[in-house]
Design an enzyme around this catalytic site. Structure first.
Site, PDB file in Angstrom:
ATOM      1  N   LYS A 124     -16.580 -17.531   4.211  1.00  0.00           N
ATOM      2  CA  LYS A 124     -18.037 -17.573   4.301  1.00  0.00           C
ATOM      3  C   LYS A 124     -18.760 -17.150   3.030  1.00  0.00           C
ATOM      4  O   LYS A 124     -18.372 -16.174   2.386  1.00  0.00           O
ATOM      5  CB  LYS A 124     -18.478 -16.610   5.398  1.00  0.00           C
ATOM      6  CG  LYS A 124     -18.105 -17.056   6.784  1.00  0.00           C
ATOM      7  CD  LYS A 124     -18.651 -16.027   7.715  1.00  0.00           C
ATOM      8  CE  LYS A 124     -18.426 -16.332   9.162  1.00  0.00           C
ATOM      9  NZ  LYS A 124     -18.812 -15.156   9.947  1.00  0.00           N
ATOM     10  N   GLY A 127     -12.750  -4.908   0.524  1.00  0.00           N
ATOM     11  CA  GLY A 127     -14.170  -4.522   0.534  1.00  0.00           C
ATOM     12  C   GLY A 127     -14.525  -3.533  -0.556  1.00  0.00           C
ATOM     13  O   GLY A 127     -15.592  -3.643  -1.182  1.00  0.00           O
ATOM     14  N   ARG A 184       0.823  -1.212   0.000  1.00  0.00           N
ATOM     15  CA  ARG A 184       0.000   0.000   0.000  1.00  0.00           C
ATOM     16  C   ARG A 184       0.859   1.265   0.000  1.00  0.00           C
ATOM     17  O   ARG A 184       0.464   2.276  -0.574  1.00  0.00           O
ATOM     18  CB  ARG A 184      -0.944  -0.015   1.202  1.00  0.00           C
ATOM     19  CG  ARG A 184      -2.061  -1.011   0.987  1.00  0.00           C
ATOM     20  CD  ARG A 184      -2.986  -1.077   2.144  1.00  0.00           C
ATOM     21  NE  ARG A 184      -4.250  -1.688   1.743  1.00  0.00           N
ATOM     22  CZ  ARG A 184      -5.195  -2.051   2.582  1.00  0.00           C
ATOM     23  NH1 ARG A 184      -5.031  -1.870   3.876  1.00  0.00           N
ATOM     24  NH2 ARG A 184      -6.317  -2.562   2.137  1.00  0.00           N
ATOM     25  N   GLY A 217      -7.167  -8.111   0.021  1.00  0.00           N
ATOM     26  CA  GLY A 217      -7.335  -9.010   1.165  1.00  0.00           C
ATOM     27  C   GLY A 217      -6.520 -10.273   1.030  1.00  0.00           C
ATOM     28  O   GLY A 217      -5.346 -10.247   0.676  1.00  0.00           O
TER      29      GLY A 217
HETATM   30  P1  AMP Z   1     -12.269 -14.383   3.576  1.00  0.00           P
HETATM   31  O1  AMP Z   1     -11.777 -13.304   4.501  1.00  0.00           O
HETATM   32  O2  AMP Z   1     -13.715 -14.633   3.645  1.00  0.00           O
HETATM   33  O3  AMP Z   1     -11.738 -14.195   2.163  1.00  0.00           O
HETATM   34  O4  AMP Z   1     -11.657 -15.730   4.122  1.00  0.00           O
HETATM   35  C1  AMP Z   1     -10.297 -15.958   4.137  1.00  0.00           C
HETATM   36  C2  AMP Z   1     -10.006 -17.010   5.146  1.00  0.00           C
HETATM   37  O5  AMP Z   1     -10.699 -18.178   4.835  1.00  0.00           O
HETATM   38  C3  AMP Z   1      -8.552 -17.360   5.190  1.00  0.00           C
HETATM   39  O6  AMP Z   1      -8.024 -16.946   6.419  1.00  0.00           O
HETATM   40  C4  AMP Z   1      -8.534 -18.876   5.069  1.00  0.00           C
HETATM   41  O7  AMP Z   1      -7.691 -19.496   5.992  1.00  0.00           O
HETATM   42  C5  AMP Z   1      -9.970 -19.259   5.339  1.00  0.00           C
HETATM   43  N1  AMP Z   1     -10.357 -20.511   4.694  1.00  0.00           N
HETATM   44  C6  AMP Z   1     -10.277 -20.824   3.393  1.00  0.00           C
HETATM   45  N2  AMP Z   1     -10.680 -22.089   3.188  1.00  0.00           N
HETATM   46  C7  AMP Z   1     -11.007 -22.613   4.369  1.00  0.00           C
HETATM   47  C8  AMP Z   1     -11.481 -23.890   4.806  1.00  0.00           C
HETATM   48  N3  AMP Z   1     -11.682 -24.885   3.950  1.00  0.00           N
HETATM   49  N4  AMP Z   1     -11.725 -24.047   6.113  1.00  0.00           N
HETATM   50  C9  AMP Z   1     -11.513 -23.033   6.982  1.00  0.00           C
HETATM   51  N5  AMP Z   1     -11.072 -21.821   6.634  1.00  0.00           N
HETATM   52  C10 AMP Z   1     -10.819 -21.603   5.362  1.00  0.00           C
END
Ligand code: AMP
Length: 396
Positions: A198, A377, A35, A354
């Site tokens: 999620k 975001g 950044r 991210g």
């Molecule tokens: P996000 O912030 O929603 O993009 O999520 C990113 C996070 O999702 C990262 O820290 C990953 O470690 C986690 N992640 C990805 N795949 C999995 C999985 N199969 N089980 C648990 N955590 C996960």
């Protein structure tokens, strides 16, 4: 788009909103300075013109006013080194000291203000706080794409005090140009790759993308909600039980719109959430009740890779597994490598900020994709077709 190229900053004091919300380790060393590097061309242009630069940013999420941990003072040395000039620092972003330092700033000099979020007025978009900040400079430049989706005092409200004297910095302009290209003129096939923890976080984006893409690849933790919704056994894998119907309806919508929705078929199955877990590849709908899927399996990596390599436009947001642990980084690496191959063959690849940006950085592939966005975001909201307050404030 009104960018800083439209102005010669000679003799001017530019108040520049940057996004220096950089990760720091326990000794306050910057662990990823993308950044800062990203804002450098804007700062250099103003200096080269003969202007002075007043930088303002937030760092982290301080809850209770000034906190040492969140002080931007920690980045002064790194920033000075990066810019090749000694950066001055004001202990407060408003008040007498900031005013005095800003007033005494000479052409070619750079002043960094203390963390804007030490005032709750920043996130509230308080007008008189914005006015106090505005008084420090003659020209307002917004180069903080990472916070462009927030209607905060320094990102949006402040612009009203600079009618005719507000501009996009180079980073912001590049981010918007690349996002726009993917959103409105994608060469086809257009493939979006979604991952991360999620579904609920990325629901709006997935819905919006269904109207635009040819292929939608879903991996990461969020894929298990889809697998479960189809009746699969996912053991202890991440799941959002209240989103099962929704997952099925997204699958249906994709079909109706002629979008190929591609889910993983296998998983790297682990007996615990740990780098030293016992792991094996197996079908992701037959995971034993005491085990969990922490990455996509080799078969899915291959299938995803084939689709990615035959794409002409790629948008990637979210890792395929728990890539922070090397044991579960294979799927994310395979996707990154496929994106690199496609890019070499002429595809345009945009990596959402991210965790996807962190993954590409971890694999040292940032130079081999078309563009790595600094906005998490902000990019997602832009891709959802929403107007970003930080962009609107400059345009109106
Ligand atoms: P996000 O912030 O929603 O993009 O999520 C990113 C996070 O999702 C990262 O820290 C990953 O470690 C986690 N992640 C990805 N795949 C999995 C999985 N199969 N089980 C648990 N955590 C996960």
């Amino acid at each position: 788009m009104k960018t800083i190229d439209d102005l010669n900053f000679s003799g001017k004091k530019a108040l520049v909103r940057v996004d220096f919300n950089v990760p720091l380790d326990e000794h306050f060393n910057i662990t990823d300075d993308n950044r800062i590097k990203g804002a450098k061309p804007t700062i250099e242009k103003i200096i080269k013109d003969g202007g002075a630069v007043i930088l303002m940013s937030h760092l982290g999420r301080p809850k209770e006013g000034p906190t040492e941990k969140f002080s931007l003072r920690h980045i002064v040395d790194h920033l000075s080194e990066e810019l090749g000039t000694e950066v001055q620092f004001a202990d407060d972003c408003i008040g007498e000291q900031a005013k005095e330092k800003a007033a005494n700033l000479k052409a070619g000099e750079v002043l960094l203000l203390e963390n804007l979020r030490f005032y709750k007025e920043e996130e509230k978009g308080d007008e008189s706080f914005a006015e106090e900040l505005a008084a420090l400079g003659d020209i307002y430049v917004n180069d903080a794409f990472g916070t462009a989706h927030r209607a905060h005092a320094s990102t949006a409200v402040i612009a009203k005090f600079f009618s005719g004297a507000k501009y996009f910095g180079y980073l912001m302009a590049a981010e918007l140009k690349n996002a726009e290209k993917v959103l409105n003129q994608p060469e086809r096939p257009f493939t979006a790759i979604m991952g991360g923890a999620k579904v609920s976080d990325k629901l709006d984006l997935i819905e919006a993308l269904l109207g635009r893409v040819d292929n939608l690849i879903i991996g990461g933790g969020m894929a298990y909600t889809f697998v479960k919704a189809r009746g699969g056994e996912i053991g202890q894998s991440l799941v959002e039980l209240d989103k099962l119907d929704l997952a099925n309806s997204l699958v249906k919508k994709a079909k109706e719109k002629g979008v190929q929705l591609i889910l993983p078929t296998d998983a790297q199955i682990a007996d615990k959430f740990s780098d030293d877990a016992q792991v094996y590849d197996g079908p992701n709908d037959q995971i034993p009740s005491n085990e969990m899927g922490l990455d996509i399996g080799a078969e899915s990596s291959r299938e995803f890779g084939d689709v990615i390599r035959s794409s002409k436009t790629i948008l990637w947001n979210g890792p395929m597994g728990v890539f922070e642990m090397d044991t579960f980084a294979k799927g994310t690496r395979a996707v990154a490598e496929a994106v690199v191959d496609a890019t070499k063959q002429g595809a345009f690849s945009l990596i959402g900020g991210g965790d996807s940006a962190a993954a590409v950085t971890k694999f040292k592939l940032t130079e081999d994709v078309s563009y790595v966005s600094t906005g998490g975001g902000a990019l997602l909201e832009y891709m959802e077709g929403r107007e970003l307050p930080g962009v609107k404030a400059i345009n109106e």
